[in-house]
Enzyme design. Sequence first.
Site, PDB file in Angstrom:
ATOM      1  N   ASN A   1       0.288 -29.500  11.063  1.00 47.48           N
ATOM      2  CA  ASN A   1       0.809 -28.147  10.844  1.00 47.48           C
ATOM      3  C   ASN A   1      -0.117 -27.119  11.498  1.00 47.48           C
ATOM      4  OD1 ASN A   1      -1.296 -27.320   8.856  1.00 47.48           O
ATOM      5  ND2 ASN A   1      -0.410 -29.030   7.730  1.00 47.48           N
TER       6      ASN A   1
ATOM      7  N   ASP B   1       2.749 -33.113   3.109  1.00 48.96           N
ATOM      8  CA  ASP B   1       3.447 -33.676   1.946  1.00 48.96           C
ATOM      9  C   ASP B   1       4.155 -34.983   2.290  1.00 48.96           C
ATOM     10  OD1 ASP B   1       2.998 -31.783  -0.143  1.00 48.96           O
ATOM     11  OD2 ASP B   1       4.225 -30.362   0.983  1.00 48.96           O
TER      12      ASP B   1
ATOM     13  N   LYS C   1       2.298 -48.211  20.538  1.00 51.76           N
ATOM     14  CA  LYS C   1       2.900 -46.954  20.967  1.00 51.76           C
ATOM     15  C   LYS C   1       4.425 -47.110  21.037  1.00 51.76           C
ATOM     16  CE  LYS C   1       3.041 -43.751  24.757  1.00 51.76           C
ATOM     17  NZ  LYS C   1       2.982 -43.681  26.213  1.00 51.76           N
TER      18      LYS C   1
ATOM     19  N   PHE D   1      -3.693 -22.719  -3.236  1.00 48.10           N
ATOM     20  CA  PHE D   1      -3.027 -21.734  -2.389  1.00 48.10           C
ATOM     21  C   PHE D   1      -1.531 -21.993  -2.435  1.00 48.10           C
ATOM     22  CE2 PHE D   1      -5.824 -19.110   0.266  1.00 48.10           C
ATOM     23  CZ  PHE D   1      -7.050 -19.559  -0.196  1.00 48.10           C
TER      24      PHE D   1
ATOM     25  N   LYS E   1       3.824 -23.010  -9.139  1.00 51.59           N
ATOM     26  CA  LYS E   1       2.789 -23.969  -8.702  1.00 51.59           C
ATOM     27  C   LYS E   1       1.542 -23.870  -9.584  1.00 51.59           C
ATOM     28  CE  LYS E   1       4.286 -24.217  -3.943  1.00 51.59           C
ATOM     29  NZ  LYS E   1       4.127 -23.735  -2.575  1.00 51.59           N
TER      30      LYS E   1
ATOM     31  N   LYS F   1       0.706 -27.334 -11.451  1.00 51.51           N
ATOM     32  CA  LYS F   1      -0.458 -28.085 -10.983  1.00 51.51           C
ATOM     33  C   LYS F   1      -1.683 -27.859 -11.873  1.00 51.51           C
ATOM     34  CE  LYS F   1       1.188 -28.205  -6.178  1.00 51.51           C
ATOM     35  NZ  LYS F   1       0.828 -28.435  -4.780  1.00 51.51           N
TER      36      LYS F   1
END
Length: 396
Positions: free
Chosen positions: A209, A278, A288, A322, A336, A340
């Site tokens: 990301n 995730d 490959k 975060f 969250k 959490k």
Amino acid sequence: MENRKTVVVGVTGGIAAYKALDVISRLKKANLDVNVIMTEHSTKFVSPLSFQSLSQNMVITDMFAEPKAWEIQHISLAKKADLMLIVPATANIIGKVANGIADDMLSTTIMATKAPVVFAPAANTNMFMNPIVQNNIKKLREYGYKFIDPDEGRLACGDTGAGKLADTKLISDIVISMLYDIKDLKGKKVLVTAGPTIAPIDPVRYLTNRSTGKMGYAIAEEARDRGGDVTLVSGPCNLEKPFGINVINVNTNEEMLKVVEEKFQTSDIVIKAAAVADYKPKNYSREKIKKGNDDLILELTRDNDILKKLGSMKKNQILVGFAAESNNVIDNATAKLHNKNLDFIIANDITCSDTGFASEDNKVTILSKTGESISLPKMGKRMVAKELFNLINKKR
Ligand code: CTP
């Protein structure tokens, strides 16, 4: 920094003198008052005007140039200094100070100050390794003077070895850290995660990301400067390794989980700024993957929610997460925070183009489990880190 601090920078005559300009620019960005003293030799390498422009203060080059002022100047700067930094420090200035010689503005100011003095040496490697120079350094260290060791590398004279001025960011970071007023994390173990994780598809490809790690690194550095004992678990990113922090590099979600679980029990504060993947490919291909004519469907499977695991293991730790959101920012972040089992969550809207991922700034809202919410204006990531620790320490 609460009160504006003064750094007196001494520049001595070496080819690395131009690098002192970058150090000064960084110190100014940290809102420090910078006063420069140049030795006569150093003015042959860089013009005093460059230092004057960057420091926005008059540069002192010769103690005898202004017969009435010099006597006051060296004493007043010596008194005004919260720290003195000699960059670059030649073998000559080190030798002078080690032997009690004060024959120009810089050496007299060093002699007269009660502030900490930091030398960042730069010299030809044979000169630097000369036992006389090394003995002078040893002697000065014993008196409490601090040294930022030079790097090894190719030197301006063509030789290779120790003597290259340390990285300018490292020099300024050390100075800023030494001048930090707040030491409220002394004795605290702080665990921070930063950057992205990667999920390999085959030996050459992976999913990842846009996280650059800047927010997590800023948190780790703030914690270090406040006296914390900091471990930074970092996914792959291009940031320089910060000094004074135990950095553990990881690649995948699983690697991050393993390290973080291991460190969690002994940590006081845990801040998960990493953008953890995730999902990972259901089947990793050891070979490959070759292209064919048809579309390729990549099947993904859920990976660990590290923060949720930590939340379930939590005893006395303060756990901070975060929430990178693109819609219903506060509602999603609040969910969250509770799901959490966190103490705080930092919510940011990732749709703003000039904040968040890859940016220098962030615009966040910090929510606490006791229901407080602080919306911060757009600010540098280091300032966000500062606000976060201010809040954590207020609550402790
Ligand atoms: N996090 C984590 N492990 C994951 C995903 C996220 O530890 N597999 C942590 C992040 O470090 C961050 C927080 O959880 O502190 C929130 O991450 P975010 O991606 O915003 O939330 P998710 O829980 O993954 O939810 P979603 O992607 O559905 O928004």
